[in-house]
Design a protein around this motif. Structure first.
Motif, PDB file in Angstrom:
ATOM      1  N   GLU A  85      28.677 -40.582  31.647  1.00 35.49           N
ATOM      2  CA  GLU A  85      29.771 -41.153  32.433  1.00 35.49           C
ATOM      3  C   GLU A  85      31.157 -40.717  31.953  1.00 35.49           C
ATOM      4  O   GLU A  85      32.168 -41.273  32.389  1.00 35.49           O
ATOM      5  CB  GLU A  85      29.703 -42.689  32.442  1.00 35.49           C
ATOM      6  N   LYS A  86      31.218 -39.724  31.070  1.00 40.46           N
ATOM      7  CA  LYS A  86      32.493 -39.199  30.613  1.00 40.46           C
ATOM      8  C   LYS A  86      32.756 -37.848  31.267  1.00 40.46           C
ATOM      9  O   LYS A  86      31.828 -37.052  31.463  1.00 40.46           O
ATOM     10  CB  LYS A  86      32.497 -39.029  29.091  1.00 40.46           C
ATOM     11  N   THR A  87      34.023 -37.590  31.612  1.00 40.91           N
ATOM     12  CA  THR A  87      34.383 -36.305  32.192  1.00 40.91           C
ATOM     13  C   THR A  87      35.244 -35.513  31.220  1.00 40.91           C
ATOM     14  O   THR A  87      35.949 -36.086  30.378  1.00 40.91           O
ATOM     15  CB  THR A  87      35.151 -36.482  33.515  1.00 40.91           C
ATOM     16  N   VAL A  88      35.182 -34.189  31.335  1.00 38.39           N
ATOM     17  CA  VAL A  88      36.006 -33.296  30.525  1.00 38.39           C
ATOM     18  C   VAL A  88      36.627 -32.259  31.447  1.00 38.39           C
ATOM     19  O   VAL A  88      36.169 -32.055  32.585  1.00 38.39           O
ATOM     20  CB  VAL A  88      35.179 -32.597  29.427  1.00 38.39           C
ATOM     21  N   LEU A  89      37.671 -31.593  30.959  1.00 36.17           N
ATOM     22  CA  LEU A  89      38.301 -30.552  31.762  1.00 36.17           C
ATOM     23  C   LEU A  89      37.372 -29.352  31.884  1.00 36.17           C
ATOM     24  O   LEU A  89      36.731 -28.953  30.921  1.00 36.17           O
ATOM     25  CB  LEU A  89      39.624 -30.121  31.138  1.00 36.17           C
ATOM     26  N   ASP A  90      37.319 -28.791  33.068  1.00 35.81           N
ATOM     27  CA  ASP A  90      36.519 -27.597  33.332  1.00 35.81           C
ATOM     28  C   ASP A  90      37.474 -26.424  33.516  1.00 35.81           C
ATOM     29  O   ASP A  90      37.845 -26.069  34.622  1.00 35.81           O
ATOM     30  CB  ASP A  90      35.670 -27.816  34.587  1.00 35.81           C
ATOM     31  N   GLY A  91      37.898 -25.851  32.397  1.00 32.83           N
ATOM     32  CA  GLY A  91      38.918 -24.813  32.433  1.00 32.83           C
ATOM     33  C   GLY A  91      40.299 -25.398  32.170  1.00 32.83           C
ATOM     34  O   GLY A  91      40.493 -26.610  32.139  1.00 32.83           O
ATOM     35  N   ASP A  92      41.265 -24.527  31.955  1.00 30.99           N
ATOM     36  CA  ASP A  92      42.630 -24.968  31.676  1.00 30.99           C
ATOM     37  C   ASP A  92      43.313 -25.479  32.946  1.00 30.99           C
ATOM     38  O   ASP A  92      43.067 -24.959  34.039  1.00 30.99           O
ATOM     39  CB  ASP A  92      43.459 -23.812  31.110  1.00 30.99           C
ATOM     40  N   PRO A  93      44.188 -26.477  32.801  1.00 35.37           N
ATOM     41  CA  PRO A  93      44.969 -26.919  33.964  1.00 35.37           C
ATOM     42  C   PRO A  93      45.894 -25.808  34.441  1.00 35.37           C
ATOM     43  O   PRO A  93      46.321 -24.952  33.656  1.00 35.37           O
ATOM     44  CB  PRO A  93      45.765 -28.109  33.423  1.00 35.37           C
ATOM     45  N   ILE A  94      46.213 -25.832  35.713  1.00 38.62           N
ATOM     46  CA  ILE A  94      47.261 -24.965  36.243  1.00 38.62           C
ATOM     47  C   ILE A  94      48.505 -25.827  36.384  1.00 38.62           C
ATOM     48  O   ILE A  94      48.433 -26.957  36.880  1.00 38.62           O
ATOM     49  CB  ILE A  94      46.859 -24.343  37.601  1.00 38.62           C
ATOM     50  N   ILE A  95      49.630 -25.352  35.885  1.00 35.48           N
ATOM     51  CA  ILE A  95      50.884 -26.093  36.005  1.00 35.48           C
ATOM     52  C   ILE A  95      51.963 -25.133  36.477  1.00 35.48           C
ATOM     53  O   ILE A  95      52.202 -24.101  35.843  1.00 35.48           O
ATOM     54  CB  ILE A  95      51.255 -26.800  34.687  1.00 35.48           C
ATOM     55  N   VAL A  96      52.577 -25.468  37.605  1.00 36.21           N
ATOM     56  CA  VAL A  96      53.449 -24.523  38.294  1.00 36.21           C
ATOM     57  C   VAL A  96      54.800 -25.170  38.584  1.00 36.21           C
ATOM     58  O   VAL A  96      54.857 -26.276  39.131  1.00 36.21           O
ATOM     59  CB  VAL A  96      52.816 -24.080  39.627  1.00 36.21           C
ATOM     60  N   PRO A  97      55.911 -24.512  38.219  1.00 31.24           N
ATOM     61  CA  PRO A  97      57.228 -25.036  38.598  1.00 31.24           C
ATOM     62  C   PRO A  97      57.398 -24.983  40.113  1.00 31.24           C
ATOM     63  O   PRO A  97      57.132 -23.956  40.740  1.00 31.24           O
ATOM     64  CB  PRO A  97      58.210 -24.077  37.910  1.00 31.24           C
ATOM     65  N   GLU A 127      47.989 -32.184  30.588  1.00 28.03           N
ATOM     66  CA  GLU A 127      46.600 -32.124  30.124  1.00 28.03           C
ATOM     67  C   GLU A 127      46.068 -33.511  29.794  1.00 28.03           C
ATOM     68  O   GLU A 127      44.929 -33.859  30.145  1.00 28.03           O
ATOM     69  CB  GLU A 127      46.500 -31.221  28.894  1.00 28.03           C
ATOM     70  N   LEU A 128      46.879 -34.347  29.149  1.00 28.43           N
ATOM     71  CA  LEU A 128      46.448 -35.696  28.787  1.00 28.43           C
ATOM     72  C   LEU A 128      46.164 -36.541  30.027  1.00 28.43           C
ATOM     73  O   LEU A 128      45.204 -37.319  30.061  1.00 28.43           O
ATOM     74  CB  LEU A 128      47.505 -36.370  27.910  1.00 28.43           C
ATOM     75  N   VAL A 129      47.004 -36.396  31.048  1.00 31.09           N
ATOM     76  CA  VAL A 129      46.767 -37.142  32.294  1.00 31.09           C
ATOM     77  C   VAL A 129      45.466 -36.689  32.941  1.00 31.09           C
ATOM     78  O   VAL A 129      44.641 -37.510  33.357  1.00 31.09           O
ATOM     79  CB  VAL A 129      47.952 -36.979  33.268  1.00 31.09           C
ATOM     80  N   HIS A 130      45.262 -35.386  33.019  1.00 31.04           N
ATOM     81  CA  HIS A 130      44.028 -34.873  33.622  1.00 31.04           C
ATOM     82  C   HIS A 130      42.793 -35.316  32.835  1.00 31.04           C
ATOM     83  O   HIS A 130      41.739 -35.587  33.429  1.00 31.04           O
ATOM     84  CB  HIS A 130      44.071 -33.349  33.713  1.00 31.04           C
ATOM     85  N   ARG A 131      42.921 -35.394  31.534  1.00 21.11           N
ATOM     86  CA  ARG A 131      41.790 -35.846  30.719  1.00 21.11           C
ATOM     87  C   ARG A 131      41.513 -37.334  30.916  1.00 21.11           C
ATOM     88  O   ARG A 131      40.360 -37.776  30.837  1.00 21.11           O
ATOM     89  CB  ARG A 131      42.064 -35.564  29.238  1.00 21.11           C
ATOM     90  N   ALA A 132      42.567 -38.104  31.144  1.00 17.98           N
ATOM     91  CA  ALA A 132      42.413 -39.558  31.234  1.00 17.98           C
ATOM     92  C   ALA A 132      41.880 -40.026  32.576  1.00 17.98           C
ATOM     93  O   ALA A 132      41.177 -41.042  32.656  1.00 17.98           O
ATOM     94  CB  ALA A 132      43.754 -40.236  30.956  1.00 17.98           C
ATOM     95  N   VAL A 133      42.198 -39.303  33.643  1.00 24.16           N
ATOM     96  CA  VAL A 133      41.798 -39.729  34.990  1.00 24.16           C
ATOM     97  C   VAL A 133      40.427 -39.133  35.319  1.00 24.16           C
ATOM     98  O   VAL A 133      40.265 -37.909  35.300  1.00 24.16           O
ATOM     99  CB  VAL A 133      42.840 -39.283  36.033  1.00 24.16           C
ATOM    100  N   PRO A 134      39.451 -39.959  35.642  1.00 24.09           N
ATOM    101  CA  PRO A 134      38.087 -39.454  35.883  1.00 24.09           C
ATOM    102  C   PRO A 134      37.884 -38.883  37.285  1.00 24.09           C
ATOM    103  O   PRO A 134      36.759 -38.840  37.775  1.00 24.09           O
ATOM    104  CB  PRO A 134      37.220 -40.699  35.657  1.00 24.09           C
ATOM    105  N   TYR A 135      38.953 -38.475  37.918  1.00 26.21           N
ATOM    106  CA  TYR A 135      38.879 -37.875  39.258  1.00 26.21           C
ATOM    107  C   TYR A 135      39.721 -36.603  39.264  1.00 26.21           C
ATOM    108  O   TYR A 135      40.708 -36.493  38.526  1.00 26.21           O
ATOM    109  CB  TYR A 135      39.433 -38.838  40.323  1.00 26.21           C
TER     110      TYR A 135
END
Length: 269
Positions: free
Chosen positions: A147-159, A112-120
């Motif tokens: 110019e700030k981005t936020v998560l749009d829904g929860d991340p999906i994380i899959v083994p 989640e932190l990585v997704h929040r930090a990367v603006p793409y």
């Protein structure tokens, strides 16, 4: 169900990204601390859990021939592929998936932190010792911060360390198999492929979605199953502690109904 072990190089190779997309540049952990790890606990997590974060590749209209996507909510000018190598925990906690891997709370938070930090929009691969995970999250413009981005829904994380029918799964992850009308569609294609893999835990086989509508229905069903699992666990815990026979019977009937509903939803996957 036949299972095969997948490695990082195998997964990255399966994406079949053009050489022109390759970046392979190390990302300073300081970037995460500055852009997404606001709390002391998050900063400590970044420092303690991330061994190395690498910007593996970047997909742009100029190097993959896929148009950028822009509307009032989001701007998908490019798609990033990142790899996070993690330091293993002494005793990771989390849910055990049929694929044989634990999605620990710390792995989820790092993603989640990585997704929040990367603006793409980012396809993130995480190596946690012998386990490997793939994570994705849609982003949108923040309402109150320009110019700030936020998560749009929860991340999906899959083994993805272990794969049933690995050849089929890896083939489905190839860039050439994703929609190419624009970047949002391309990213959603990977997102839907991971959702299809996530459903293997319930269906026993990997079957990519045939249409966007089918993919949306599958995501909704997976969310419902997750919610039902939580309700079943809570009811079982309550039943184990209950002293009154009548209440035990009522809880067992509730559990039976929830299990039947979960089976019905799982069959729709």
């Amino acid at each position: 169900m036949s299972m095969a072990t997948l490695g990082l190089n195998e997964l990255l190779t399966a994406l079949a990204l053009p050489p022109s997309t390759q970046v392979q540049q190390r990302v300073p952990k300081k970037m995460l601390a500055e852009n997404s790890a606001a709390s002391l606990a998050d900063r400590k997590l970044v420092q303690d859990r991330i061994e190395e974060l690498t910007w593996q590749a970047v997909l742009k209209p100029t190097n993959v021939g896929v148009a950028a996507y822009v509307d009032e909510l989001r701007s998908y000018l490019e798609v990033a592929v990142l790899v996070a190598r993690l330091r293993t925990e002494a005793a990771p906690s989390g849910q055990v998936n049929q694929q044989g891997a634990k999605v620990s709370a710390s792995v989820k938070r790092v993603a989640e932190l990585v997704h929040r930090a990367v603006p793409y929009p980012t396809l993130l691969v995480l190596e946690d010792g012998p386990q490997m995970f793939a994570s994705m999250a849609h982003i949108r413009w923040a309402q109150r911060e320009a110019e700030k981005t936020v998560l749009d829904g929860d991340p999906i994380i899959v083994p993805v360390t272990l794969a049933a029918e690995p050849e089929v799964f890896l083939e489905a992850m190839a860039l050439s198999k994703q929609p190419r009308s624009q970047m949002l569609a391309l990213y959603q294609g990977w997102f839907d492929t991971l959702s299809a893999w996530q459903a293997v835990e319930l269906t026993g086989q990997f079957k990519p979605s045939e249409t966007p509508a089918q993919a949306a229905e599958r995501r909704a069903a997976l969310h419902t199953c997750k919610d039902l699992d939580a309700r079943i666990a809570a009811a079982r815990s309550a039943a184990a502690k209950e002293k009154q026979i009548a209440r035990q019977v009522a809880l067992n009937m509730e559990i039976k109904g929830l299990l039947a509903e979960r089976q019905r939803v799982a069959q729709s996957l």
